[in-house]
Design a protein around this motif. Structure first.
Motif, short mmCIF file in Angstrom:
data_model
loop_
_atom_site.label_atom_id
_atom_site.label_comp_id
_atom_site.label_asym_id
_atom_site.label_seq_id
_atom_site.Cartn_x
_atom_site.Cartn_y
_atom_site.Cartn_z
N VAL A 1 64.22 23.85 40.17
CA VAL A 1 64.11 23.76 38.71
C VAL A 1 62.79 24.41 38.31
CG1 VAL A 1 63.83 22.21 36.74
CG2 VAL A 1 65.49 21.66 38.53
N SER A 2 62.84 25.32 37.37
CA SER A 2 61.59 25.87 36.83
C SER A 2 61.68 25.90 35.32
CB SER A 2 61.29 27.25 37.42
OG SER A 2 62.38 28.12 37.26
N VAL A 3 60.52 25.95 34.69
CA VAL A 3 60.48 25.83 33.23
C VAL A 3 59.97 27.12 32.60
CG1 VAL A 3 60.14 23.34 33.30
CG2 VAL A 3 58.14 24.84 33.27
N LYS A 4 60.48 27.41 31.42
CA LYS A 4 60.07 28.61 30.68
C LYS A 4 58.84 28.25 29.85
CE LYS A 4 62.21 32.18 27.74
NZ LYS A 4 61.38 32.22 26.53
N PRO A 5 57.74 28.97 30.02
CA PRO A 5 56.55 28.67 29.21
C PRO A 5 56.87 28.82 27.73
CG PRO A 5 56.09 30.39 30.86
CD PRO A 5 57.56 30.13 30.88
N MET A 6 56.18 28.08 26.90
CA MET A 6 56.51 28.02 25.49
C MET A 6 55.21 27.92 24.69
SD MET A 6 59.32 25.32 24.24
CE MET A 6 59.92 25.28 22.55
#
Lengths: 187, 187
Positions: B77-82
């Motif tokens: 699981v990885s997250v998109k920077p925002m």
């Protein structure tokens, strides 16, 4: 082309050529301000992006104004914040209230304006101006979102021409969303 | 509704009515915190966005906490920077390791928290909180991602109610991803 001098056969050939041209031009739709996705289910909520290309070599796109349908208003509309742009929405009192799960909706967002605060879109760039909207109306087969694109040199390009099925695509078609049969779960 | 008093025919009619209600209510999904897309192939990697509307007129959405499934954990699981948000992830040691191409996975991301650093979502705005996750499990027919939405006035809205096929949609359904048959290429 001097169609007045052509016989019927030549006319048919010309019509066929026009058809082929339209087909070939279909590929250029992406160079227009267009709505993505191009179709959505009736009655559902949908995230819609107005894909907006900067078509000039020497000016930036600094504004986009999108008009939402009033004949078939969309009760819930929200906008996705966008770095480098301010977003303002304009609500209008509806002639005929829309009944939803959350009660009667008497006004709806009818205009959204994005204004660049950091230079906007440069030559060679496009961007997506995104909203969430629903429930989409169940009656019409398509929705038109007329759009005005403002450039830093003062030009305003009006993407407001109706798209007519079977006719050649206009030069500046209004972003048009095709409404499809509602899916069983509303998505 | 007093179903205990109804005969079989009435029960069938009631069931049909419930079905119709679900159909109609399906359209409200977008005004909920929901997962986009709403379905993905078993066994594949998928970019998932938690579409989150600010539903208040006088407060901002300043936090979103999403719980990932632990019974069928997702190994990567990885997250998109925002911009304007910090993102923290919490890993949990798995009761039962998952075997992947890259060896055994003994812990997985089980919670992701987005916290606003620049005011968050204002009234009339929504945003997409995006992750990449995979391989999705191959067994269950759906995955639930319970979500807590925090407002600047201190309110927390819990999007945790199970979505039951054939039943009316709850007021605050958990974002639910339908898992479909694996495609031949795993995507």
């Amino acid at each position: 082309m001097h169609r007045v001098r052509m016989g019927r056969a030549a006319g048919v050939i010309a019509a066929a050529l026009v058809g082929a041209t339209v087909l070939a031009l279909g590929g250029t739709a992406g160079a227009h301000v267009s709505v993505v996705p191009s179709s959505a289910a009736k009655g559902g909520f949908q995230i819609l992006s107005f894909s907006t290309p900067n078509e000039k070599d020497n000016a930036n796109t600094v504004g986009l104004e999108v008009t939402l349908p009033t004949k078939y208003p969309i009760p819930f509309v929200s906008v996705k914040p966008m770095t480098g742009w301010t977003i303002t929405t304009e609500k209008t009192k509806l002639a005929k209230p829309v009944t939803t799960d959350d009660g009667q909706i008497t006004e709806a967002v009818t205009k959204i304006t994005w204004t660049a605060t950091a230079g906007g879109l440069e030559p060679g760039q496009f961007d997506l101006f995104t909203i969430s909207a629903g429930p989409l109306p169940t009656k019409p087969s398509k929705l038109e979102f007329k759009a005005l694109q403002t450039y830093s040199d003062g030009d305003v390009v009006s993407w407001i021409e109706p798209v007519v099925k079977g006719a050649a695509e206009p030069e500046h078609p209004a972003p048009t969303l095709t409404l499809t049969k509602a899916s069983s779960d509303g998505h």
